[in-house]
Design a protein around this motif. Structure first.
Motif, PDB file in Angstrom:
ATOM      1  N   GLN A  70       0.833  -1.203   0.000  1.00 25.94           N
ATOM      2  CA  GLN A  70       0.000   0.000   0.000  1.00 25.94           C
ATOM      3  C   GLN A  70       0.865   1.249   0.000  1.00 25.94           C
ATOM      4  O   GLN A  70       1.821   1.359   0.764  1.00 25.94           O
ATOM      5  CB  GLN A  70      -0.910   0.018   1.237  1.00 25.94           C
ATOM      6  CG  GLN A  70      -1.859   1.198   1.250  1.00 25.94           C
ATOM      7  CD  GLN A  70      -2.643   1.316   2.539  1.00 25.94           C
ATOM      8  OE1 GLN A  70      -2.972   2.411   2.969  1.00 25.94           O
ATOM      9  NE2 GLN A  70      -2.941   0.193   3.171  1.00 25.94           N
TER      10      GLN A  70
ATOM     11  N   PRO B 260     -13.308   1.190  -2.812  1.00 28.63           N
ATOM     12  CA  PRO B 260     -12.773   2.096  -3.838  1.00 28.63           C
ATOM     13  C   PRO B 260     -12.366   1.342  -5.097  1.00 28.63           C
ATOM     14  O   PRO B 260     -11.851   0.219  -5.036  1.00 28.63           O
ATOM     15  CB  PRO B 260     -11.553   2.721  -3.150  1.00 28.63           C
ATOM     16  CG  PRO B 260     -11.811   2.563  -1.691  1.00 28.63           C
ATOM     17  CD  PRO B 260     -12.573   1.289  -1.540  1.00 28.63           C
TER      18      PRO B 260
ATOM     19  N   HIS C 235      -3.352   4.185  -1.946  1.00 27.66           N
ATOM     20  CA  HIS C 235      -3.882   4.728  -0.692  1.00 27.66           C
ATOM     21  C   HIS C 235      -5.180   5.477  -0.980  1.00 27.66           C
ATOM     22  O   HIS C 235      -5.231   6.327  -1.868  1.00 27.66           O
ATOM     23  CB  HIS C 235      -2.866   5.670  -0.051  1.00 27.66           C
ATOM     24  CG  HIS C 235      -3.383   6.398   1.144  1.00 27.66           C
ATOM     25  ND1 HIS C 235      -3.542   5.784   2.376  1.00 27.66           N
ATOM     26  CD2 HIS C 235      -3.801   7.688   1.295  1.00 27.66           C
ATOM     27  CE1 HIS C 235      -4.028   6.657   3.238  1.00 27.66           C
ATOM     28  NE2 HIS C 235      -4.182   7.820   2.606  1.00 27.66           N
ATOM     29  N   ASP C 236      -6.225   5.148  -0.255  1.00 22.23           N
ATOM     30  CA  ASP C 236      -7.505   5.827  -0.412  1.00 22.23           C
ATOM     31  C   ASP C 236      -7.799   6.608   0.866  1.00 22.23           C
ATOM     32  O   ASP C 236      -8.021   6.011   1.922  1.00 22.23           O
ATOM     33  CB  ASP C 236      -8.624   4.818  -0.680  1.00 22.23           C
ATOM     34  CG  ASP C 236      -9.946   5.506  -0.958  1.00 22.23           C
ATOM     35  OD1 ASP C 236     -10.693   5.782   0.003  1.00 22.23           O
ATOM     36  OD2 ASP C 236     -10.230   5.775  -2.147  1.00 22.23           O
TER      37      ASP C 236
ATOM     38  N   GLY D 119      -9.917   1.822  -7.151  1.00 17.24           N
ATOM     39  CA  GLY D 119      -8.492   1.522  -7.256  1.00 17.24           C
ATOM     40  C   GLY D 119      -8.104   0.296  -6.458  1.00 17.24           C
ATOM     41  O   GLY D 119      -7.260  -0.497  -6.886  1.00 17.24           O
ATOM     42  N   VAL D 120      -8.720   0.125  -5.291  1.00 16.50           N
ATOM     43  CA  VAL D 120      -8.439  -1.044  -4.456  1.00 16.50           C
ATOM     44  C   VAL D 120      -8.977  -2.305  -5.121  1.00 16.50           C
ATOM     45  O   VAL D 120      -8.315  -3.351  -5.153  1.00 16.50           O
ATOM     46  CB  VAL D 120      -9.032  -0.859  -3.052  1.00 16.50           C
ATOM     47  CG1 VAL D 120      -8.884  -2.133  -2.222  1.00 16.50           C
ATOM     48  CG2 VAL D 120      -8.369   0.318  -2.337  1.00 16.50           C
TER      49      VAL D 120
END
Length: 284
Positions: free
Chosen positions: A205, A252, A237-238, A254-255
């Motif tokens: 991460q 999210p 990282h969100d 991106g995750v």
């Protein structure tokens, strides 16, 4: 003459103690020395009806639970997430959209879309005290994603179903952060896990690797370095997720995208998983 690490010797002794052997590199099923009491930890085997994919956080708050549920969600298949974290550290508490409550065996069950979510009701002093997970639901999952929740050094020195589920797995996901402590801990876990399983995904991460802080990039150990070129998955990282934690909000994008990369790297295609349901310890 090959050198045998201390971790390997410890695992060998635990395997002998628990009746697990690998003569000639061939896995044999766990041998029951006695009939364990219901809910027992040490000595009680877990015999899931689907493959097991351990997800290991290399340090506290690495994001292992987030990666575990993201991988499970990305598959878009019936998957069971089993979280064996110590008391007070559960990340699944707010993630379920439907709570079924206590199962009567030390576990609490929830649901979210295609996922069955099992977390511990109470805390335990060591992994070998944790009760065996409940039997699979009637319409069983195609995969168990196991959020081990304990330091790798503790697991390799423990007996019981949790340790054996991690050490006998053919695929594993290691989760850490792109920091000096995070990469140091990753190197340490790779030493503890020696020899490595056939498939490893290293989920880090932070920013993309080319933007890692110089201090972090310069502290990469030899075992980590050998994996990063082909097994690295960058987890963005969100900020919202970092503040809220896991809740009923959608994960999210991106995750989820990074989790899809993990499923591809470990060859967790739907047809492959279905084919392996008869051999729970192997995910190919």
């Amino acid at each position: 003459m090959s050198v045998v690490s201390v971790a390997e010797l410890q695992r060998a002794w635990l395997a002998v103690k628990g009746g697990r052997f690998r003569p000639g590199g061939t896995d044999l099923p766990p041998r029951r020395m006695h009939t364990p009491q219901a809910g027992a930890g040490e000595g009680a085997p877990w015999n899931p009806g689907a493959p097991v994919l351990p997800v290991l956080g290399c340090h506290g708050s690495a994001g292992a639970t987030t990666v575990a549920v993201a991988v499970a969600t990305a598959l878009e298949l019936p998957v069971r997430v089993v979280e064996a974290s110590p008391a007070g550290t559960s990340g699944l508490t707010g993630f379920a959209t439907a709570e079924l409550g206590e199962t009567g065996t030390g576990w609490v069950r929830g649901h979210r879309d295609l996922l069955v979510l099992d977390r511990l009701l109470d805390g335990y002093a060591s992994p070998d005290q944790i009760p065996v997970p409940d039997p699979d639901p009637q319409d069983g999952p195609v995969l168990h994603v196991l959020d081990a929740g304990w330091p790798m050094g503790t697991l390799v020195r423990s007996a019981g179903w949790l340790s054996s589920s991690v050490l006998d797995a053919d695929r594993v996901v290691l989760v850490t952060k792109a920091t000096v402590p995070g990469l140091h801990r990753l190197e340490g876990v790779l030493h503890e896990l020696d020899p490595l399983p056939a498939g490893v995904a290293v989920a880090v991460q932070g920013p993309k690797r080319r933007r890692w802080p110089r201090e972090a990039a310069s502290c990469i150990g030899p075992r980590t370095s050998s994996l990063l070129e082909k097994d690295l998955v960058e987890i963005p990282h969100d900020p919202g997720l970092a503040v809220r934690g896991l809740d009923t909000s959608p994960l999210p994008g991106g995750v989820l995208s990074a989790a899809t990369t993990i499923t591809q790297l470990l060859q967790l295609a739907g047809s492959s998983i279905h084919h392996q349901k008869g051999n729970p310890q192997h995910v190919r």
